[in-house]
Scaffold this motif. Structure first.
Motif, PDB file in Angstrom:
ATOM      1  N   ALA A 121       0.831  -1.205   0.000  1.00  0.00           N
ATOM      2  CA  ALA A 121       0.000   0.000   0.000  1.00  0.00           C
ATOM      3  C   ALA A 121       0.867   1.257   0.000  1.00  0.00           C
ATOM      4  CB  ALA A 121      -0.932  -0.009   1.211  1.00  0.00           C
ATOM      5  N   ILE A 122       1.904   1.272   0.808  1.00  0.00           N
ATOM      6  CA  ILE A 122       2.821   2.416   0.858  1.00  0.00           C
ATOM      7  C   ILE A 122       3.496   2.606  -0.495  1.00  0.00           C
ATOM      8  CG2 ILE A 122       4.992   3.241   1.879  1.00  0.00           C
ATOM      9  CD1 ILE A 122       4.025   1.892   4.525  1.00  0.00           C
ATOM     10  N   ASP A 123       3.836   1.513  -1.147  1.00  0.00           N
ATOM     11  CA  ASP A 123       4.487   1.566  -2.459  1.00  0.00           C
ATOM     12  C   ASP A 123       3.620   2.253  -3.508  1.00  0.00           C
ATOM     13  OD1 ASP A 123       6.348   0.006  -1.116  1.00  0.00           O
ATOM     14  OD2 ASP A 123       6.044  -1.775  -2.349  1.00  0.00           O
ATOM     15  N   ALA A 124       2.317   2.349  -3.281  1.00  0.00           N
ATOM     16  CA  ALA A 124       1.380   2.880  -4.271  1.00  0.00           C
ATOM     17  C   ALA A 124       0.963   4.329  -4.011  1.00  0.00           C
ATOM     18  CB  ALA A 124       0.139   1.993  -4.324  1.00  0.00           C
ATOM     19  N   PHE A 125       1.589   5.005  -3.056  1.00  0.00           N
ATOM     20  CA  PHE A 125       1.249   6.407  -2.793  1.00  0.00           C
ATOM     21  C   PHE A 125       1.489   7.251  -4.036  1.00  0.00           C
ATOM     22  CE2 PHE A 125       2.078   6.210   2.080  1.00  0.00           C
ATOM     23  CZ  PHE A 125       0.854   5.611   2.274  1.00  0.00           C
ATOM     24  N   PRO A 126       0.781   8.367  -4.199  1.00  0.00           N
ATOM     25  CA  PRO A 126       0.869   9.169  -5.426  1.00  0.00           C
ATOM     26  C   PRO A 126       2.235   9.768  -5.723  1.00  0.00           C
ATOM     27  CG  PRO A 126      -1.029   9.827  -4.114  1.00  0.00           C
ATOM     28  CD  PRO A 126      -0.256   8.852  -3.297  1.00  0.00           C
ATOM     29  N   ALA A 127       2.994  10.113  -4.687  1.00  0.00           N
ATOM     30  CA  ALA A 127       4.310  10.734  -4.893  1.00  0.00           C
ATOM     31  C   ALA A 127       5.402   9.836  -4.326  1.00  0.00           C
ATOM     32  CB  ALA A 127       4.368  12.103  -4.229  1.00  0.00           C
ATOM     33  N   VAL A 128       6.491   9.729  -5.043  1.00  0.00           N
ATOM     34  CA  VAL A 128       7.609   8.876  -4.631  1.00  0.00           C
ATOM     35  C   VAL A 128       8.117   9.267  -3.241  1.00  0.00           C
ATOM     36  CG1 VAL A 128      10.019   8.298  -5.184  1.00  0.00           C
ATOM     37  CG2 VAL A 128       8.289   8.295  -6.991  1.00  0.00           C
ATOM     38  N   CYS A 129       8.205  10.568  -2.980  1.00  0.00           N
ATOM     39  CA  CYS A 129       8.736  11.030  -1.693  1.00  0.00           C
ATOM     40  C   CYS A 129       7.878  10.602  -0.514  1.00  0.00           C
ATOM     41  CB  CYS A 129       8.901  12.543  -1.692  1.00  0.00           C
ATOM     42  SG  CYS A 129       7.341  13.452  -1.842  1.00  0.00           S
ATOM     43  N   SER A 130       6.608  10.335  -0.751  1.00  0.00           N
ATOM     44  CA  SER A 130       5.717   9.960   0.349  1.00  0.00           C
ATOM     45  C   SER A 130       5.623   8.454   0.558  1.00  0.00           C
ATOM     46  CB  SER A 130       4.325  10.553   0.143  1.00  0.00           C
ATOM     47  OG  SER A 130       3.706  10.026  -1.002  1.00  0.00           O
ATOM     48  N   CYS A 131       6.314   7.684  -0.242  1.00  0.00           N
ATOM     49  CA  CYS A 131       6.329   6.222  -0.088  1.00  0.00           C
ATOM     50  C   CYS A 131       7.313   5.851   1.022  1.00  0.00           C
ATOM     51  CB  CYS A 131       6.714   5.552  -1.405  1.00  0.00           C
ATOM     52  SG  CYS A 131       5.528   5.808  -2.736  1.00  0.00           S
ATOM     53  N   VAL A 132       6.926   6.231   2.230  1.00  0.00           N
ATOM     54  CA  VAL A 132       7.788   6.026   3.398  1.00  0.00           C
ATOM     55  C   VAL A 132       6.908   5.619   4.577  1.00  0.00           C
ATOM     56  CG1 VAL A 132       9.406   7.106   5.005  1.00  0.00           C
ATOM     57  CG2 VAL A 132       9.389   7.809   2.611  1.00  0.00           C
ATOM     58  N   GLY A 133       7.331   4.606   5.295  1.00  0.00           N
ATOM     59  CA  GLY A 133       6.644   4.209   6.513  1.00  0.00           C
ATOM     60  C   GLY A 133       7.659   3.903   7.595  1.00  0.00           C
ATOM     61  N   VAL A 134       7.316   4.238   8.843  1.00  0.00           N
ATOM     62  CA  VAL A 134       8.177   3.930   9.982  1.00  0.00           C
ATOM     63  C   VAL A 134       7.340   3.303  11.089  1.00  0.00           C
ATOM     64  CG1 VAL A 134       9.908   5.722   9.521  1.00  0.00           C
ATOM     65  CG2 VAL A 134       7.935   6.265  10.958  1.00  0.00           C
ATOM     66  N   ARG A 135       7.995   2.495  11.869  1.00  0.00           N
ATOM     67  CA  ARG A 135       7.368   1.945  13.074  1.00  0.00           C
ATOM     68  C   ARG A 135       8.460   1.655  14.091  1.00  0.00           C
ATOM     69  NH1 ARG A 135       6.116  -3.150   9.894  1.00  0.00           N
ATOM     70  NH2 ARG A 135       7.838  -4.519  10.384  1.00  0.00           N
ATOM     71  N   ILE A 136       8.028   1.467  15.308  1.00  0.00           N
ATOM     72  CA  ILE A 136       8.942   1.098  16.378  1.00  0.00           C
ATOM     73  C   ILE A 136       8.580  -0.312  16.813  1.00  0.00           C
ATOM     74  CG2 ILE A 136       9.756   1.630  18.702  1.00  0.00           C
ATOM     75  CD1 ILE A 136       9.083   4.547  18.191  1.00  0.00           C
ATOM     76  N   GLY A 137       9.571  -1.185  16.835  1.00  0.00           N
ATOM     77  CA  GLY A 137       9.350  -2.570  17.241  1.00  0.00           C
ATOM     78  C   GLY A 137       9.167  -2.706  18.742  1.00  0.00           C
ATOM     79  N   ARG A 138       8.761  -3.856  19.172  1.00  0.00           N
ATOM     80  CA  ARG A 138       8.571  -4.113  20.604  1.00  0.00           C
ATOM     81  C   ARG A 138       9.835  -3.861  21.400  1.00  0.00           C
ATOM     82  NH1 ARG A 138       5.276  -9.601  19.566  1.00  0.00           N
ATOM     83  NH2 ARG A 138       3.261  -8.644  19.125  1.00  0.00           N
ATOM     84  N   ASP A 139      10.978  -4.071  20.755  1.00  0.00           N
ATOM     85  CA  ASP A 139      12.265  -3.861  21.429  1.00  0.00           C
ATOM     86  C   ASP A 139      12.740  -2.410  21.371  1.00  0.00           C
ATOM     87  OD1 ASP A 139      12.911  -3.613  18.761  1.00  0.00           O
ATOM     88  OD2 ASP A 139      14.531  -5.093  18.799  1.00  0.00           O
ATOM     89  N   GLY A 140      11.938  -1.529  20.784  1.00  0.00           N
ATOM     90  CA  GLY A 140      12.297  -0.120  20.701  1.00  0.00           C
ATOM     91  C   GLY A 140      13.078   0.265  19.457  1.00  0.00           C
ATOM     92  N   SER A 141      13.388  -0.710  18.606  1.00  0.00           N
ATOM     93  CA  SER A 141      14.143  -0.398  17.391  1.00  0.00           C
ATOM     94  C   SER A 141      13.213   0.187  16.330  1.00  0.00           C
ATOM     95  CB  SER A 141      14.831  -1.649  16.851  1.00  0.00           C
ATOM     96  OG  SER A 141      13.868  -2.625  16.493  1.00  0.00           O
ATOM     97  N   TRP A 142      13.750   1.103  15.534  1.00  0.00           N
ATOM     98  CA  TRP A 142      12.992   1.734  14.469  1.00  0.00           C
ATOM     99  C   TRP A 142      13.117   0.917  13.203  1.00  0.00           C
ATOM    100  CZ3 TRP A 142      11.352   7.247  13.969  1.00  0.00           C
ATOM    101  CH2 TRP A 142      11.163   7.846  15.225  1.00  0.00           C
ATOM    102  N   HIS A 143      12.003   0.818  12.472  1.00  0.00           N
ATOM    103  CA  HIS A 143      11.966   0.094  11.203  1.00  0.00           C
ATOM    104  C   HIS A 143      11.477   1.060  10.125  1.00  0.00           C
ATOM    105  CE1 HIS A 143      12.512  -3.783  13.224  1.00  0.00           C
ATOM    106  NE2 HIS A 143      11.803  -3.229  14.180  1.00  0.00           N
ATOM    107  N   LEU A 144      12.059   0.937   8.948  1.00  0.00           N
ATOM    108  CA  LEU A 144      11.761   1.828   7.834  1.00  0.00           C
ATOM    109  C   LEU A 144      11.358   1.018   6.614  1.00  0.00           C
ATOM    110  CD1 LEU A 144      11.994   4.556   6.206  1.00  0.00           C
ATOM    111  CD2 LEU A 144      14.427   3.997   5.922  1.00  0.00           C
ATOM    112  N   HIS A 145      10.332   1.495   5.929  1.00  0.00           N
ATOM    113  CA  HIS A 145      10.006   0.977   4.606  1.00  0.00           C
ATOM    114  C   HIS A 145      10.015   2.169   3.658  1.00  0.00           C
ATOM    115  CE1 HIS A 145       8.427  -1.443   1.388  1.00  0.00           C
ATOM    116  NE2 HIS A 145       7.501  -0.503   1.166  1.00  0.00           N
ATOM    117  N   ALA A 146      10.901   2.157   2.687  1.00  0.00           N
ATOM    118  CA  ALA A 146      11.021   3.236   1.703  1.00  0.00           C
ATOM    119  C   ALA A 146      11.473   2.612   0.384  1.00  0.00           C
ATOM    120  CB  ALA A 146      12.004   4.296   2.175  1.00  0.00           C
ATOM    121  N   PRO A 147      10.524   2.107  -0.418  1.00  0.00           N
ATOM    122  CA  PRO A 147      10.880   1.342  -1.619  1.00  0.00           C
ATOM    123  C   PRO A 147      11.683   2.131  -2.650  1.00  0.00           C
ATOM    124  CG  PRO A 147       8.570   1.952  -1.674  1.00  0.00           C
ATOM    125  CD  PRO A 147       9.088   2.292  -0.293  1.00  0.00           C
ATOM    126  N   TYR A 148      11.538   3.447  -2.646  1.00  0.00           N
ATOM    127  CA  TYR A 148      12.257   4.277  -3.615  1.00  0.00           C
ATOM    128  C   TYR A 148      13.425   5.022  -2.969  1.00  0.00           C
ATOM    129  CZ  TYR A 148       7.986   3.235  -6.127  1.00  0.00           C
ATOM    130  OH  TYR A 148       6.928   2.567  -6.705  1.00  0.00           O
TER     131      TYR A 148
END
Length: 190
Positions: A121-148
């Motif tokens: 779903a994130i990969d399909a956002f209208p603008a390339v710059c907005s194809c970004v997602g972040v979350r924090i794992g249970r252990d406090g580590s940050w995770h990033l999804h940025a296909p472009y």
């Protein structure tokens, strides 16, 4: 310094965003990300010296639960997150990306195939710059999804993503963003 390190360094300037991330983690939603405008616009605000919350209309919290794509199930999650964030001065917009295909065409005029994941779903956002997602794992580590990648985001470049969104959706967003962040460079083709 990695892209995630740089991104995190900019995002932590927005205390509301960090609080939403922490509360989303506590909600333990399946395959969730904080994504779209709140992430992108926090970065733009940091890079252009604006207040952390400038121009941010809502905070998009996406998750993916194909086991129950009903509106009732999504509404329960929306209410749970609203309760967890009730003291925050922002709207947290929650969506189960496993059910977007059920309403997308009625809203945007083109069909949307079912998303196999929140990342799709994130990969399909209208603008390339907005194809970004972040979350924090249970252990406090940050995770990033940025296909472009993050070059467009860090470079204040807005270019269309050819994956799904209709051209008009991109153009409306780009015009709205350019009005709030005049430093942006809007490109008309990929």
């Amino acid at each position: 310094m990695t892209d995630l390190d740089r991104l995190r360094g900019l995002l932590v300037r927005n205390e509301v965003l960090v609080t939403v991330l922490d509360r989303a983690r506590a909600c333990d939603l399946p395959h969730w990300y904080l994504t779209a405008g709140c992430v992108v616009q926090t970065v733009w605000n940091a890079l252009t010296g604006r207040d952390a919350g400038h121009g941010i209309e809502d905070y998009d919290l996406f998750y993916h639960n194909p086991a129950d794509p009903s509106w009732a199930a999504e509404d329960r999650v929306i209410r749970m997150v609203a309760d967890a964030c009730r003291d925050l001065p922002v709207e947290v917009e929650v969506r189960n990306e496993a059910r977007v295909h059920l309403w997308y065409e009625a809203k945007f005029g083109v069909p949307c195939p079912p998303f196999a994941s929140t990342e799709a779903a994130i990969d399909a956002f209208p603008a390339v710059c907005s194809c970004v997602g972040v979350r924090i794992g249970r252990d406090g580590s940050w995770h990033l999804h940025a296909p472009y990648g993050l070059d467009d985001l860090f470079g204040l470049v807005v270019r269309p993503n050819p994956v799904l969104a209709p051209r008009e959706v991109f153009e409306r967003k780009a015009a709205r963003w350019k009005a709030r962040w005049p430093e942006l460079t809007v490109l008309t083709s990929r």
